[in-house]
Design a protein around this motif. Structure first.
Motif, PDB file in Angstrom:
ATOM      1  N   SER A 120       4.633 -23.460  33.278  1.00  0.00           N
ATOM      2  CA  SER A 120       5.528 -24.117  34.238  1.00  0.00           C
ATOM      3  C   SER A 120       6.933 -23.557  34.163  1.00  0.00           C
ATOM      4  CB  SER A 120       5.548 -25.625  33.995  1.00  0.00           C
ATOM      5  OG  SER A 120       5.990 -25.905  32.678  1.00  0.00           O
ATOM      6  N   SER A 121       7.314 -23.074  32.988  1.00  0.00           N
ATOM      7  CA  SER A 121       8.657 -22.512  32.830  1.00  0.00           C
ATOM      8  C   SER A 121       8.646 -20.995  32.873  1.00  0.00           C
ATOM      9  CB  SER A 121       9.246 -22.974  31.497  1.00  0.00           C
ATOM     10  OG  SER A 121       8.434 -22.529  30.422  1.00  0.00           O
ATOM     11  N   GLY A 122       7.471 -20.419  33.128  1.00  0.00           N
ATOM     12  CA  GLY A 122       7.353 -18.975  32.992  1.00  0.00           C
ATOM     13  C   GLY A 122       7.341 -18.172  34.274  1.00  0.00           C
ATOM     14  N   TYR A 123       7.234 -18.825  35.419  1.00  0.00           N
ATOM     15  CA  TYR A 123       7.035 -18.094  36.662  1.00  0.00           C
ATOM     16  C   TYR A 123       8.171 -17.130  36.962  1.00  0.00           C
ATOM     17  CZ  TYR A 123      10.296 -21.514  38.590  1.00  0.00           C
ATOM     18  OH  TYR A 123      11.380 -22.294  38.830  1.00  0.00           O
ATOM     19  N   TYR A 124       9.316 -17.343  36.360  1.00  0.00           N
ATOM     20  CA  TYR A 124      10.534 -16.592  36.674  1.00  0.00           C
ATOM     21  C   TYR A 124      10.584 -15.240  35.961  1.00  0.00           C
ATOM     22  CZ  TYR A 124      15.557 -16.212  37.602  1.00  0.00           C
ATOM     23  OH  TYR A 124      16.796 -15.822  38.036  1.00  0.00           O
ATOM     24  N   TYR A 125       9.795 -15.078  34.900  1.00  0.00           N
ATOM     25  CA  TYR A 125       9.956 -13.934  34.016  1.00  0.00           C
ATOM     26  C   TYR A 125       8.874 -12.878  34.223  1.00  0.00           C
ATOM     27  CZ  TYR A 125      13.018 -17.222  31.685  1.00  0.00           C
ATOM     28  OH  TYR A 125      13.998 -18.132  31.425  1.00  0.00           O
ATOM     29  N   PRO A 126       9.263 -11.632  34.422  1.00  0.00           N
ATOM     30  CA  PRO A 126       8.271 -10.568  34.598  1.00  0.00           C
ATOM     31  C   PRO A 126       7.266 -10.492  33.449  1.00  0.00           C
ATOM     32  CG  PRO A 126      10.442  -9.760  35.203  1.00  0.00           C
ATOM     33  CD  PRO A 126      10.646 -11.115  34.605  1.00  0.00           C
ATOM     34  N   LYS A 127       7.696 -10.781  32.241  1.00  0.00           N
ATOM     35  CA  LYS A 127       6.807 -10.645  31.087  1.00  0.00           C
ATOM     36  C   LYS A 127       5.652 -11.636  31.114  1.00  0.00           C
ATOM     37  CE  LYS A 127       9.452 -13.783  28.113  1.00  0.00           C
ATOM     38  NZ  LYS A 127      10.187 -13.923  26.826  1.00  0.00           N
ATOM     39  N   GLU A 128       5.752 -12.654  31.943  1.00  0.00           N
ATOM     40  CA  GLU A 128       4.680 -13.655  32.036  1.00  0.00           C
ATOM     41  C   GLU A 128       3.504 -13.167  32.872  1.00  0.00           C
ATOM     42  OE1 GLU A 128       4.577 -16.758  30.603  1.00  0.00           O
ATOM     43  OE2 GLU A 128       6.407 -16.252  29.516  1.00  0.00           O
ATOM     44  N   TYR A 129       3.681 -12.067  33.559  1.00  0.00           N
ATOM     45  CA  TYR A 129       2.641 -11.568  34.458  1.00  0.00           C
ATOM     46  C   TYR A 129       1.920 -10.395  33.812  1.00  0.00           C
ATOM     47  CZ  TYR A 129       4.860 -14.571  37.870  1.00  0.00           C
ATOM     48  OH  TYR A 129       5.370 -15.660  38.521  1.00  0.00           O
ATOM     49  N   GLU A 130       0.623 -10.414  33.883  1.00  0.00           N
ATOM     50  CA  GLU A 130      -0.191  -9.414  33.182  1.00  0.00           C
ATOM     51  C   GLU A 130      -0.487  -8.188  34.044  1.00  0.00           C
ATOM     52  OE1 GLU A 130      -3.580 -11.225  31.456  1.00  0.00           O
ATOM     53  OE2 GLU A 130      -4.485  -9.330  30.790  1.00  0.00           O
ATOM     54  N   TYR A 131      -0.604  -8.385  35.337  1.00  0.00           N
ATOM     55  CA  TYR A 131      -1.013  -7.308  36.237  1.00  0.00           C
ATOM     56  C   TYR A 131       0.075  -7.062  37.282  1.00  0.00           C
ATOM     57  CZ  TYR A 131      -5.474  -8.568  34.157  1.00  0.00           C
ATOM     58  OH  TYR A 131      -6.473  -8.841  33.265  1.00  0.00           O
ATOM     59  N   TRP A 132       0.279  -5.779  37.618  1.00  0.00           N
ATOM     60  CA  TRP A 132       1.329  -5.407  38.560  1.00  0.00           C
ATOM     61  C   TRP A 132       0.804  -4.422  39.584  1.00  0.00           C
ATOM     62  CZ3 TRP A 132       6.323  -7.295  38.646  1.00  0.00           C
ATOM     63  CH2 TRP A 132       6.668  -8.128  37.581  1.00  0.00           C
ATOM     64  N   GLY A 133       1.302  -4.552  40.807  1.00  0.00           N
ATOM     65  CA  GLY A 133       1.045  -3.571  41.843  1.00  0.00           C
ATOM     66  C   GLY A 133       2.077  -2.454  41.786  1.00  0.00           C
ATOM     67  N   GLN A 134       1.958  -1.490  42.681  1.00  0.00           N
ATOM     68  CA  GLN A 134       2.770  -0.281  42.621  1.00  0.00           C
ATOM     69  C   GLN A 134       4.115  -0.420  43.318  1.00  0.00           C
ATOM     70  OE1 GLN A 134       0.822  -0.961  45.015  1.00  0.00           O
ATOM     71  NE2 GLN A 134       1.614  -0.004  46.855  1.00  0.00           N
ATOM     72  N   GLY A 135       4.339  -1.453  44.109  1.00  0.00           N
ATOM     73  CA  GLY A 135       5.621  -1.642  44.771  1.00  0.00           C
ATOM     74  C   GLY A 135       5.639  -1.113  46.187  1.00  0.00           C
ATOM     75  N   THR A 136       6.437  -1.757  47.031  1.00  0.00           N
ATOM     76  CA  THR A 136       6.635  -1.316  48.410  1.00  0.00           C
ATOM     77  C   THR A 136       8.123  -1.441  48.736  1.00  0.00           C
ATOM     78  OG1 THR A 136       5.907  -1.617  50.715  1.00  0.00           O
ATOM     79  CG2 THR A 136       6.105  -3.619  49.377  1.00  0.00           C
ATOM     80  N   GLN A 137       8.665  -0.398  49.358  1.00  0.00           N
ATOM     81  CA  GLN A 137      10.108  -0.340  49.603  1.00  0.00           C
ATOM     82  C   GLN A 137      10.490  -1.160  50.833  1.00  0.00           C
ATOM     83  OE1 GLN A 137      12.723   1.473  47.900  1.00  0.00           O
ATOM     84  NE2 GLN A 137      13.992   0.232  49.268  1.00  0.00           N
ATOM     85  N   VAL A 138      11.502  -1.988  50.653  1.00  0.00           N
ATOM     86  CA  VAL A 138      12.091  -2.725  51.772  1.00  0.00           C
ATOM     87  C   VAL A 138      13.549  -2.311  51.868  1.00  0.00           C
ATOM     88  CG1 VAL A 138      12.765  -4.988  52.655  1.00  0.00           C
ATOM     89  CG2 VAL A 138      10.532  -4.686  51.570  1.00  0.00           C
ATOM     90  N   THR A 139      13.937  -1.806  53.020  1.00  0.00           N
ATOM     91  CA  THR A 139      15.312  -1.390  53.247  1.00  0.00           C
ATOM     92  C   THR A 139      15.852  -2.134  54.460  1.00  0.00           C
ATOM     93  OG1 THR A 139      14.840   0.806  52.363  1.00  0.00           O
ATOM     94  CG2 THR A 139      16.865   0.542  53.643  1.00  0.00           C
ATOM     95  N   VAL A 140      16.960  -2.841  54.250  1.00  0.00           N
ATOM     96  CA  VAL A 140      17.574  -3.615  55.319  1.00  0.00           C
ATOM     97  C   VAL A 140      18.935  -3.013  55.627  1.00  0.00           C
ATOM     98  CG1 VAL A 140      18.274  -5.895  56.117  1.00  0.00           C
ATOM     99  CG2 VAL A 140      16.390  -5.670  54.467  1.00  0.00           C
ATOM    100  N   SER A 141      19.104  -2.530  56.834  1.00  0.00           N
ATOM    101  CA  SER A 141      20.379  -1.928  57.227  1.00  0.00           C
ATOM    102  C   SER A 141      21.257  -2.992  57.881  1.00  0.00           C
ATOM    103  CB  SER A 141      20.151  -0.766  58.189  1.00  0.00           C
ATOM    104  OG  SER A 141      19.545  -1.224  59.389  1.00  0.00           O
ATOM    105  N   SER A 142      22.531  -2.920  57.598  1.00  0.00           N
ATOM    106  CA  SER A 142      23.462  -3.925  58.135  1.00  0.00           C
ATOM    107  C   SER A 142      24.146  -3.418  59.396  1.00  0.00           C
ATOM    108  CB  SER A 142      24.501  -4.284  57.084  1.00  0.00           C
ATOM    109  OG  SER A 142      25.185  -3.131  56.668  1.00  0.00           O
TER     110      SER A 142
END
Length: 125
Positions: free
Chosen positions: A103-125
């Motif tokens: 319940s107190s762990g959702y915030y921390y990357p170390k609490e997650y065992e599996y990770w995807g490769q990432g997708t880039q999001v770019t927002v222009s102003s």
């Protein structure tokens, strides 16, 4: 479990994007899932998380009210609907999963065992 994130792109401020994270290899409904992001030169930060069966969701203060996390276990997919995007949302977005989410762990990357490769999001102003 293997995770594949997609849906990133280049958009203008105020636009919307929907990210998807597709899981394979294990029964996805057994896993809680989170989205994190990392901007250049910054640490990876929590964005949103959802428990198994969608019983609870969590958001960082910076995205609360603009982003919505949801899951479709029949499709082994978790979504991140991002509305009213800002330039500060620019980052690589990662999905992550764990079979046990404290319940107190959702915030921390170390609490997650599996990770995807990432997708880039770019927002222009």
């Amino acid at each position: 479990v293997q995770l594949q994130a997609s849906g990133g792109g280049l958009v203008q401020a105020g636009d919307s994007l929907r990210l998807a994270c597709v899981a394979s290899g294990r029964t996805f409904s057994y896993f809680a899932t989170g989205w994190f992001r990392q901007a250049p030169g910054k640490e990876r930060e929590f964005v949103a998380a959802i428990r198994r069966s969608g019983s609870s969701t969590y958001y960082s203060d910076s995205v609360k009210g603009r982003f919505t996390i949801s899951r479709d276990d029949a499709k082994n997919t978790v979504y991140l609907q991002m509305n009213s995007l800002k330039s500060e949302d620019t980052a690589v977005y990662y999905c992550a999963a764990t079979p046990i989410l404290r319940s107190s762990g959702y915030y921390y990357p170390k609490e997650y065992e599996y990770w995807g490769q990432g997708t880039q999001v770019t927002v222009s102003s």
